[in-house]
Scaffold this motif. Structure first.
Motif, PDB file in Angstrom:
ATOM      1  N   GLN A  75      38.830  38.287  46.767  1.00 36.79           N
ATOM      2  CA  GLN A  75      39.026  39.254  45.701  1.00 36.79           C
ATOM      3  C   GLN A  75      38.045  39.032  44.551  1.00 36.79           C
ATOM      4  N   VAL A  76      37.290  37.960  44.625  1.00 41.48           N
ATOM      5  CA  VAL A  76      36.309  37.641  43.586  1.00 41.48           C
ATOM      6  C   VAL A  76      34.890  37.859  44.095  1.00 41.48           C
ATOM      7  N   PHE A  77      34.582  37.345  45.273  1.00 38.43           N
ATOM      8  CA  PHE A  77      33.265  37.568  45.857  1.00 38.43           C
ATOM      9  C   PHE A  77      33.361  37.578  47.368  1.00 38.43           C
ATOM     10  N   LEU A 115      35.250  41.485  42.569  1.00 45.09           N
ATOM     11  CA  LEU A 115      35.727  41.187  41.216  1.00 45.09           C
ATOM     12  C   LEU A 115      35.615  42.412  40.328  1.00 45.09           C
ATOM     13  N   ARG A 116      34.512  43.141  40.448  1.00 43.06           N
ATOM     14  CA  ARG A 116      34.360  44.356  39.646  1.00 43.06           C
ATOM     15  C   ARG A 116      35.457  45.360  39.975  1.00 43.06           C
ATOM     16  N   ALA A 122      42.499  46.684  37.069  1.00 41.87           N
ATOM     17  CA  ALA A 122      43.403  46.037  36.124  1.00 41.87           C
ATOM     18  C   ALA A 122      43.152  46.450  34.678  1.00 41.87           C
ATOM     19  N   LEU A 123      41.890  46.721  34.311  1.00 43.74           N
ATOM     20  CA  LEU A 123      41.544  46.930  32.912  1.00 43.74           C
ATOM     21  C   LEU A 123      40.911  48.277  32.624  1.00 43.74           C
ATOM     22  N   SER A 189      29.794  38.679  31.066  1.00 39.65           N
ATOM     23  CA  SER A 189      30.195  37.429  30.445  1.00 39.65           C
ATOM     24  C   SER A 189      30.594  36.376  31.471  1.00 39.65           C
ATOM     25  N   SER A 190      31.154  36.798  32.610  1.00 45.84           N
ATOM     26  CA  SER A 190      31.669  35.864  33.612  1.00 45.84           C
ATOM     27  C   SER A 190      30.736  35.665  34.801  1.00 45.84           C
TER      28      SER A 190
END
Length: 375
Positions: A75-77, A115-116, A122-123, A189-190
């Motif tokens: 879910q991140v990469f 991740l994107r 979520a945001l 940023s991350s």
């Protein structure tokens, strides 16, 4: 609490520790509403979440905890063996040929599209902004939120700020920009250097905010905070004797990389904290009429009681096979403290462990924390 800032540092997967800290605090202060929120790297994700959710502190933290506990590496990469092999091969070909072999350039080791997508769900709002921030600003429960990234194009640290009555600062290597925050700012940023691809914002390329942010507390101070509750993701080192009496083996690349990443992302946090404490003592000794623009900053720093890099060793075998194969080639099985691995170990069991440590650390110091937050 109009002058209270919550500062969340970086650390990749280690930011799950911050979630445990927030959950522990929310049990004592279910309606806490820090008006100033700042985040860098993975801490930017947590700061953006708190800034965007419009319900009670305890409820938004509980949902954030569920997001982190349910998180997995894919879910991140993307961690497929074909993609990893292709990126490593492209980079290796350019290196050994001195750039003569014009293989397609690999922008990073892994693809962070998952991740994107996760952050967008979520945001993200329909217009590209982070939904909910404007609502909290209008309600007065939030005054400002700041996200910091490092600009690869200019070499400066850039802090994007959204809020009310915002100051603007311009120092030699760090500036602020007022903007409407979006998912791309959080991605920038991350974006861990070399591992995650750089992100383009406003025509310039950005990476992890911890690279060039030499004063991690400064955004909160610029935004008017006189009290800062900061959550670090690196435990305090001691001068205790090494584990063995004999000479240690030559450090593997993973060990060296971990030390470098700590120096880049986390050591500045400790240095800035020490500077703030020394300035406070200096200001206290000055009579009020000679202080000028200087003002004391009350500071509370909470850091992990355990070495999160050493903890990562316990979960190394659960990494996706292709990714595990690659990291073992860097010597992660031989590293005494896997700081490199801890940044990218988005494994549910490891993340759950970090959350539990964060909650326990708050419980152990809850009276100190309560006294600070209630001032």
């Amino acid at each position: 609490m109009s002058d209270l800032a919550l500062v969340l540092s970086g650390g990749g997967a280690r930011a799950a520790y911050q979630v445990g800290v927030l959950r522990g605090i929310s049990r004592r202060f279910p309606d806490l509403a820090p008006p100033i929120l700042t985040g860098v790297s993975a801490g930017a994700i947590n700061a953006a979440w708190l800034a965007s959710q419009t319900d009670r502190f305890i409820d938004k933290v509980d949902r954030l905890r569920h997001v982190w506990r349910d998180l997995d590496t894919d879910q991140v990469f993307r961690v497929g063996s074909v993609g990893l092999a292709r990126n490593v091969t492209r980079t290796g070909m350019r290196l050994i040929s001195g750039g003569l072999i014009r293989a397609p350039r690999a922008s990073a080791l892994v693809d962070t599209t998952p991740l994107r997508d996760l952050l967008q769900e979520a945001l993200g709002g329909p217009d590209g902004r982070i939904a909910g921030i404007d609502t909290n600003l209008a309600r007065g429960t939030l005054r400002s939120v700041a996200i910091t990234a490092s600009c690869y194009t200019t070499g400066r640290s850039v802090t994007w700020v959204q809020g009310r009555d915002l100051p603007v600062w311009d120092r030699d290597h760090r500036i602020s920009l007022c903007t409407q925050l979006g998912v791309e700012h959080i991605m920038a940023s991350s974006s861990l250097p070399m591992l995650f691809p750089a992100v383009q914002v406003g025509g310039l390329w950005y990476g992890d905010g911890g690279i060039s942010l030499t004063a991690p507390l400064s955004p909160a101070i610029h935004l008017g905070a006189s009290r800062i509750f900061a959550v670090a993701t690196r435990h305090r080192t001691t001068r205790s004797a090494p584990d063995s009496t004999g000479p240690s083996p030559y450090p593997p690349p993973a060990q060296i990389a971990g030390v470098l990443l700590n120096a880049i992302f986390l050591d500045q946090f400790d240095a800035d904290t020490l500077t703030a404490q020394r300035l406070n003592k200096l200001i206290e000794e000055l009579p009020p009429e000679k202080r000028g623009l200087l003002r004391p900053i009350e500071l509370f720093v909470l850091r992990p009681s355990r070495d999160l890099g050493q903890l990562a060793n316990e979960f190394e075998a659960a990494l996706p096979p292709a990714f595990r194969f690659l990291t073992r080639g860097l010597g992660t099985r031989d590293a005494r403290s896997n700081d490199l691995l801890s940044l990218i170990m988005f494994q549910p069991d490891y993340l759950a462990g970090l959350i539990s440590i964060g909650e326990a650390d708050v419980s152990a110091r809850i009276e100190e924390i309560a006294a600070f937050l209630q001032r």
